[in-house]
Design a protein around this motif. Structure first.
Motif, PDB file in Angstrom:
ATOM      1  N   GLY C  69       0.823  -1.210   0.000  1.00 60.53           N
ATOM      2  CA  GLY C  69       0.000   0.000   0.000  1.00 60.53           C
ATOM      3  C   GLY C  69       0.851   1.251   0.000  1.00 60.53           C
ATOM      4  O   GLY C  69       0.571   2.195  -0.748  1.00 60.53           O
ATOM      5  N   VAL C  70       1.908   1.268   0.810  1.00 59.40           N
ATOM      6  CA  VAL C  70       2.724   2.482   0.837  1.00 59.40           C
ATOM      7  C   VAL C  70       3.468   2.639  -0.483  1.00 59.40           C
ATOM      8  O   VAL C  70       3.668   3.759  -0.966  1.00 59.40           O
ATOM      9  CB  VAL C  70       3.677   2.501   2.043  1.00 59.40           C
ATOM     10  CG1 VAL C  70       4.848   1.601   1.861  1.00 59.40           C
ATOM     11  CG2 VAL C  70       4.195   3.905   2.259  1.00 59.40           C
ATOM     12  N   ALA C  71       3.825   1.524  -1.119  1.00 58.66           N
ATOM     13  CA  ALA C  71       4.495   1.634  -2.414  1.00 58.66           C
ATOM     14  C   ALA C  71       3.561   2.243  -3.452  1.00 58.66           C
ATOM     15  O   ALA C  71       3.953   3.146  -4.207  1.00 58.66           O
ATOM     16  CB  ALA C  71       4.971   0.259  -2.868  1.00 58.66           C
ATOM     17  N   THR C  72       2.292   1.792  -3.457  1.00 57.59           N
ATOM     18  CA  THR C  72       1.359   2.358  -4.435  1.00 57.59           C
ATOM     19  C   THR C  72       1.046   3.813  -4.101  1.00 57.59           C
ATOM     20  O   THR C  72       0.887   4.635  -5.001  1.00 57.59           O
ATOM     21  CB  THR C  72       0.063   1.549  -4.474  1.00 57.59           C
ATOM     22  OG1 THR C  72      -0.385   1.363  -3.147  1.00 57.59           O
ATOM     23  CG2 THR C  72       0.269   0.228  -5.138  1.00 57.59           C
ATOM     24  N   THR C  73       0.975   4.134  -2.778  1.00 55.25           N
ATOM     25  CA  THR C  73       0.764   5.531  -2.399  1.00 55.25           C
ATOM     26  C   THR C  73       1.878   6.409  -2.942  1.00 55.25           C
ATOM     27  O   THR C  73       1.628   7.493  -3.496  1.00 55.25           O
ATOM     28  CB  THR C  73       0.718   5.656  -0.868  1.00 55.25           C
ATOM     29  OG1 THR C  73      -0.263   4.766  -0.375  1.00 55.25           O
ATOM     30  CG2 THR C  73       0.397   7.053  -0.455  1.00 55.25           C
ATOM     31  N   ALA C  74       3.107   5.918  -2.798  1.00 52.74           N
ATOM     32  CA  ALA C  74       4.240   6.702  -3.305  1.00 52.74           C
ATOM     33  C   ALA C  74       4.120   6.901  -4.809  1.00 52.74           C
ATOM     34  O   ALA C  74       4.370   7.994  -5.327  1.00 52.74           O
ATOM     35  CB  ALA C  74       5.548   5.980  -2.967  1.00 52.74           C
TER      36      ALA C  74
END
Lengths: 139, 191, 102
Positions: C69-74
Motif C-alpha cells: 500500500g505504501v508503495a502504491t501511495t508513493a
C-alpha cells in the motif's frame, strides 16, 4: 534545517539507536514481532531523519543512489536466489527443508535469508522513493 | 470484555478523525490527522492481537506515508484545497450511503466478533498454529507463514515493491529538465 | 471506511484523494484483522502455557498489503507531482478545464 542545534544533537544520538533497533527487528523477527518489512522501513526512517536534519546531500553521500538501486535489485535476487538454491538441494521452489542438515535448521536459515532479502529491498526502495521526492524540490 | 470496550473507543476516535479529514481543507492539517489515524489503527491492531501488523502500520503508515505526503505538498506548494465551483456533495453522499448500507447488510452474516468456531478459525489456521513451530522451529507464526508456507506470495510482494520503486524513479527520478521549460513557455504564451 | 470512500469520489484535490484512498485501505485492513481475532486469544507467537492464539493468516496477508500500500501511495504521489508540473494545479476540475481549453 542545518542551523538547529537541538535537532542536530538529538538526532545524532538517536540515529544509531534506530539503526540498532532495526537490525534487532530484522534478526529477531523469528522470535518476536518483526521481520524484514518492518526492519527495512525502520532503517530507511533512520536515513530519512538524517537527510531531514543534515540535508539531502549529506545523506546521499552516505548512501549514493546508485548503490541504492543495486541494493534494491540485490534484495529481490537474494529472495529468488534462495528459491533456486532450494531447487538444487532437492526441494520445491522456496522449500527450505533441505538447505542444511536437519529440516528445522534448513527452515530457519531459509526464513532468515528470505527476510534479509525482503529487508534490503524494502529499505532501498523506500529510500529511493524518498530521495526521488526530496531531490525533485532542488533547483 | 475490556478488549471490546477499548475497541469501541478506538473505533470512535478513528471515525472522528476520518470525518475531520473529510471536512478539513488545509492539506497540512489533513496529513497530520492522517498520521494520527494510522497510529490509532495501529493501536487497534494491537488490541486485536496483531502485533506484527501494528508494528508495520505504525512504521509505514505514520512514518513513511506521512513524510512522503509532506514532501508532495512541499513540491506542489498547494497547502489549501480549493472548493471548486461545480462542487455537488449530494450524489457522492447518496452513493456512499447506499454502498455502506449494503456492506452493513453483508456484515449481518459474519460470525460474531472473536468467535473461535468461525469458518476462518477452523480452516487452515489450526494447521499453521500447531505445525509451524515443530516444522520450522520459529516461534513467531506470522514470520513462519510469511517466509516459509507462503514464500511465493511474499516473493510477489517484494517484486511489487521493487517495481513501484522503479516506477517512481522513472516518473520523478531525474532532475527536471524539459517539463518545466515547456510549461514556462506555455505560460509566457498565455501571458 | 465510508468517509474514505466519500473523499475519493467527492473531492477534487488529488492529494486529498490519495489520503482518502489510504483511509479506505486501512479500514479494509481493520476488517481483515477483526475477522482473524479470537476472543481471549493471544498474539500468534508460540509461548509456553498459552493454548489459544488468534488467526495468523490475516496478519500475514495484511502485513504485506500495508507495505505494498505504501508503495502504491508513493507511486500515486509521484504522479501528482508530475501532474502539478505539467498543469500547474492539483485540482481535478482545473485540470479538466485546461484539457478542454486546449
Amino acid at each position: 534545517m542545518t542551523h538547529n542545534l537541538i535537532l542536530r544533537v538529538v538526532s545524532k544520538s538517536l540515529i544509531p539507536l534506530i539503526i540498532v533497533f532495526a537490525l534487532y527487528v530484522q534478526f529477531h523477527g523469528d522470535f518476536g514481532p518483526g521481520g524484514g518489512f518492518q526492519a527495512g522501513v525502520i532503517l530507511s526512517a533512520a536515513i530519512i531523519l538524517y537527510a531531514l536534519v543534515f540535508g539531502l546531500d549529506a545523506a546521499e553521500q552516505i548512501i549514493p543512489s546508485g548503490i541504492l538501486r543495486i541494493l534494491a535489485g540485490l534484495g529481490v535476487l537474494i529472495y529468488a536466489g534462495t528459491g533456486i538454491v532450494t531447487l538444487f538441494s532437492g526441494g520445491n521452489y522456496l522449500d527450505y527443508s533441505g538447505l542444511v542438515g536437519s529440516q528445522i535448521a534448513g527452515q530457519h536459515l531459509g526464513i532468515l535469508l528470505v527476510e534479509l532479502g525482503v529487508g534490503i529491498t524494502v529499505f532501498s526502495v523506500m529510500l529511493i522513493i524518498f530521495f526521488a521526492f526530496a531531490g525533485r524540490g532542488r533547483p | 470484555m475490556i478488549d471490546v470496550f477499548i475497541n469501541v473507543i478506538l473505533l470512535a476516535f478513528l471515525a472522528i478523525t476520518a470525518v475531520a479529514i473529510v471536512r478539513m481543507t488545509n492539506l497540512f492539517a489533513i496529513i497530520m490527522l492522517f498520521g494520527i489515524f494510522s497510529f490509532l489503527s495501529a493501536a487497534m491492531f494491537i488490541v486485536m492481537d496483531a502485533v506484527d501488523v501494528a508494528f508495520t502500520e505504525a512504521a509505514v503508515g505514520a512514518g513513511i506515508s506521512t513524510a512522503l505526503m509532506l514532501a508532495t505538498i512541499a513540491l506542489t506548494k498547494d497547502h489549501d484545497e480549493k472548493q471548486s465551483v461545480s462542487y455537488r456533495p449530494w450524489l457522492p453522499l447518496v452513493v456512499v450511503i447506499a454502498t455502506g448500507a449494503a456492506l452493513v447488510y453483508g456484515t449481518l452474516d459474519i460470525p460474531t466478533f472473536g468467535d473461535p468456531d468461525a469458518p476462518t478459525q477452523t480452516h487452515v489456521a489450526p494447521y499453521y498454529i500447531e505445525r509451524s513451530a515443530p516444522e520450522t522451529g520459529v516461534p513467531n507464526i506470522v514470520t513462519a507463514v510469511l517466509a516459509s508456507y507462503r514464500g511465493f506470495d511474499t516473493l510477489g510482494e517484494v517484486v511489487v515493491i521493487f517495481t513501484a520503486g522503479i516506477a517512481v524513479l522513472l516518473l520523478i527520478g531525474g532532475r527536471r529538465r524539459k517539463s518545466t521549460a515547456v510549461r514556462d513557455e506555455r505560460e509566457e504564451n498565455d501571458a | 471506511m465510508m468517509a474514505g470512500f466519500y473523499t475519493v469520489i467527492s473531492r477534487g484535490n488529488l492529494v486529498k484523494k490519495i489520503i482518502g484512498l489510504n483511509i479506505f485501505q486501512v479500514s479494509v485492513f481493520l476488517l481483515y484483522i477483526s475477522i482473524g481475532t479470537v476472543a481471549g486469544g493471544a498474539a500468534p507467537i508460540i509461548t509456553e502455557g498459552v493454548e489459544l492464539y488468534s488467526n495468523p493468516l490475516p496478519h500475514v496477508l495484511i502485513l504485506t498489503a500495508i507495505v505494498v500500500g505504501v508503495a502504491t501511495t508513493a507511486l500515486g504521489l509521484a504522479l501528482v507531482v508530475r501532474i502539478k508540473e505539467a498543469y500547474g494545479t492539483i485540482e481535478e476540475g482545473e485540470i479538466h478545464e485546461q484539457d478542454h481549453s486546449l
